[in-house]
Design a protein around this motif. Structure first.
Motif, mmCIF file in Angstrom:
data_model
loop_
_atom_site.group_PDB
_atom_site.id
_atom_site.type_symbol
_atom_site.label_atom_id
_atom_site.label_comp_id
_atom_site.label_asym_id
_atom_site.label_seq_id
_atom_site.Cartn_x
_atom_site.Cartn_y
_atom_site.Cartn_z
ATOM 1 N N LEU A 70 2.998 14.496 -12.683
ATOM 2 C CA LEU A 70 3.051 14.286 -14.228
ATOM 3 C C LEU A 70 1.700 14.296 -15.027
ATOM 4 N N ALA A 71 0.755 13.560 -14.509
ATOM 5 C CA ALA A 71 -0.497 13.610 -14.845
ATOM 6 C C ALA A 71 -1.162 14.966 -15.063
ATOM 7 N N SER A 72 -0.840 15.838 -14.115
ATOM 8 C CA SER A 72 -1.188 17.131 -14.218
ATOM 9 C C SER A 72 -0.707 17.893 -15.448
ATOM 10 N N GLN A 73 0.647 17.717 -15.547
ATOM 11 C CA GLN A 73 1.166 18.349 -16.839
ATOM 12 C C GLN A 73 0.794 17.619 -18.158
ATOM 13 N N ILE A 74 0.405 16.521 -18.216
ATOM 14 C CA ILE A 74 0.021 15.837 -19.418
ATOM 15 C C ILE A 74 -1.400 16.654 -19.468
ATOM 16 N N GLN A 75 -2.113 16.578 -18.797
ATOM 17 C CA GLN A 75 -3.370 17.308 -19.002
ATOM 18 C C GLN A 75 -3.465 18.725 -19.380
ATOM 19 N N ASP A 76 -2.448 19.531 -18.755
ATOM 20 C CA ASP A 76 -2.249 21.003 -19.422
ATOM 21 C C ASP A 76 -1.628 20.929 -20.643
ATOM 22 N N GLN A 77 -0.850 20.031 -20.978
ATOM 23 C CA GLN A 77 -0.373 19.887 -22.478
ATOM 24 C C GLN A 77 -1.326 19.566 -23.335
ATOM 25 N N LEU A 78 -2.243 18.521 -23.068
ATOM 26 C CA LEU A 78 -3.107 18.108 -23.761
ATOM 27 C C LEU A 78 -4.297 19.201 -24.220
ATOM 28 N N ARG A 79 -4.533 20.180 -23.052
ATOM 29 C CA ARG A 79 -5.413 21.197 -23.255
ATOM 30 C C ARG A 79 -4.771 22.322 -24.174
ATOM 31 N N THR A 80 -3.578 22.459 -24.256
ATOM 32 C CA THR A 80 -2.939 23.553 -24.880
ATOM 33 C C THR A 80 -2.809 23.232 -26.404
ATOM 34 N N ALA A 81 -2.589 21.885 -26.527
ATOM 35 C CA ALA A 81 -2.699 21.098 -27.825
ATOM 36 C C ALA A 81 -3.936 21.135 -28.472
ATOM 37 N N ALA A 82 -5.174 20.899 -27.753
ATOM 38 C CA ALA A 82 -6.465 20.929 -28.229
ATOM 39 C C ALA A 82 -6.679 22.117 -28.537
ATOM 40 N N ALA A 83 -6.365 23.187 -27.724
ATOM 41 C CA ALA A 83 -6.555 24.804 -28.210
ATOM 42 C C ALA A 83 -5.905 25.269 -29.337
ATOM 43 N N ASN A 84 -4.654 24.692 -29.626
ATOM 44 C CA ASN A 84 -4.058 25.000 -30.830
ATOM 45 C C ASN A 84 -4.725 24.518 -32.045
ATOM 46 N N VAL A 85 -5.148 23.356 -31.967
ATOM 47 C CA VAL A 85 -5.737 22.367 -32.858
ATOM 48 C C VAL A 85 -7.147 23.270 -33.252
ATOM 49 N N GLU A 86 -7.643 23.462 -32.130
ATOM 50 C CA GLU A 86 -9.090 24.336 -32.428
ATOM 51 C C GLU A 86 -8.839 25.513 -33.378
ATOM 52 N N GLU A 87 -7.869 26.103 -32.897
ATOM 53 C CA GLU A 87 -7.601 27.719 -33.634
ATOM 54 C C GLU A 87 -7.286 27.358 -34.944
ATOM 55 N N GLN B 277 0.863 -1.281 -0.036
ATOM 56 C CA GLN B 277 0.042 0.082 -0.022
ATOM 57 C C GLN B 277 0.883 1.213 0.138
ATOM 58 N N THR B 278 2.097 1.272 0.768
ATOM 59 C CA THR B 278 2.825 2.367 0.875
ATOM 60 C C THR B 278 3.689 2.599 -0.414
ATOM 61 N N PHE B 279 3.857 1.346 -1.085
ATOM 62 C CA PHE B 279 4.527 1.554 -2.385
ATOM 63 C C PHE B 279 3.448 2.300 -3.357
ATOM 64 N N LEU B 280 2.235 1.768 -3.572
ATOM 65 C CA LEU B 280 1.271 2.378 -4.211
ATOM 66 C C LEU B 280 0.863 3.692 -4.155
ATOM 67 N N ASP B 281 0.785 4.057 -2.898
ATOM 68 C CA ASP B 281 0.645 5.494 -2.379
ATOM 69 C C ASP B 281 1.807 6.376 -2.752
ATOM 70 N N ASP B 282 2.869 5.912 -2.866
ATOM 71 C CA ASP B 282 4.053 6.546 -3.172
ATOM 72 C C ASP B 282 4.338 7.127 -4.930
ATOM 73 N N ARG B 283 4.152 5.708 -5.313
ATOM 74 C CA ARG B 283 3.809 5.978 -7.066
ATOM 75 C C ARG B 283 2.886 6.816 -7.287
ATOM 76 N N LYS B 284 1.658 6.705 -6.763
ATOM 77 C CA LYS B 284 0.438 7.838 -6.797
ATOM 78 C C LYS B 284 0.937 9.087 -6.622
ATOM 79 N N THR B 285 1.640 9.454 -5.601
ATOM 80 C CA THR B 285 2.233 10.851 -5.155
ATOM 81 C C THR B 285 3.084 11.146 -6.329
ATOM 82 N N GLN B 286 3.885 10.348 -6.775
ATOM 83 C CA GLN B 286 4.976 10.724 -7.867
ATOM 84 C C GLN B 286 4.428 11.102 -9.303
#
Length: 128
Positions: A71-88, A58-67
């Motif tokens: 990264l997931a947040s960065q990927i979401q931001d990059q996808l939003r930016t890419a989607a906005a560029n494609v839409e433009e 459980q500790t291992f899984l929690d640590d990996r989730k925290t790590q």
């Protein structure tokens, strides 16, 4: 644990020839294997039910989730930016295609209306 099983098999193979005639020794060997089976079963049960192992997992899984959360947040931001560029880029293209297709669609509609009008006139002429 594997070593114990291998040793038991080797012991059994060696003992088979010398103990085959002696029922007492054969009973002792059977008891040894029964005890070995029970010990292995008990050790495996303890290992599986060991809470420390579950807590470590459980500790291992929690640590990996925290790590991975940043990264997931960065990927979401990059996808939003890419989607906005494609839409433009697609909006002007879609407007251009729509502007070019409108006269063609209007022309097609007029031709279809003319054909329908001719068919209606011919049907009336035939019915009279």
């Amino acid at each position: 644990m594997k070593f114990s099983l291998i040793a038991a098999i080797v012991l059994f193979a060696l003992a088979q020839g010398s103990f085959s005639q002696d029922d007492t020794n054969l009973d002792n060997l059977s008891q040894y294997f029964e005890d070995l089976k029970n010990k292995v079963t008990q050790e495996l049960t303890e290992l599986i039910s060991n809470q420390d192992l579950a807590n470590q997992a459980q500790t291992f899984l929690d640590d990996r989730k925290t790590q991975l959360e940043p990264l997931a947040s960065q990927i979401q931001d990059q996808l939003r930016t890419a989607a906005a560029n494609v839409e433009e880029q697609i909006k002007p293209l879609a407007a251009n295609v729509q502007a070019q297709l409108k006269p063609m669609v209007d022309n097609f509609q007029r031709q279809m209306e003319a054909i329908l009008q001719k068919l209606t006139e011919q049907a009336q002429a035939i019915s009279n």
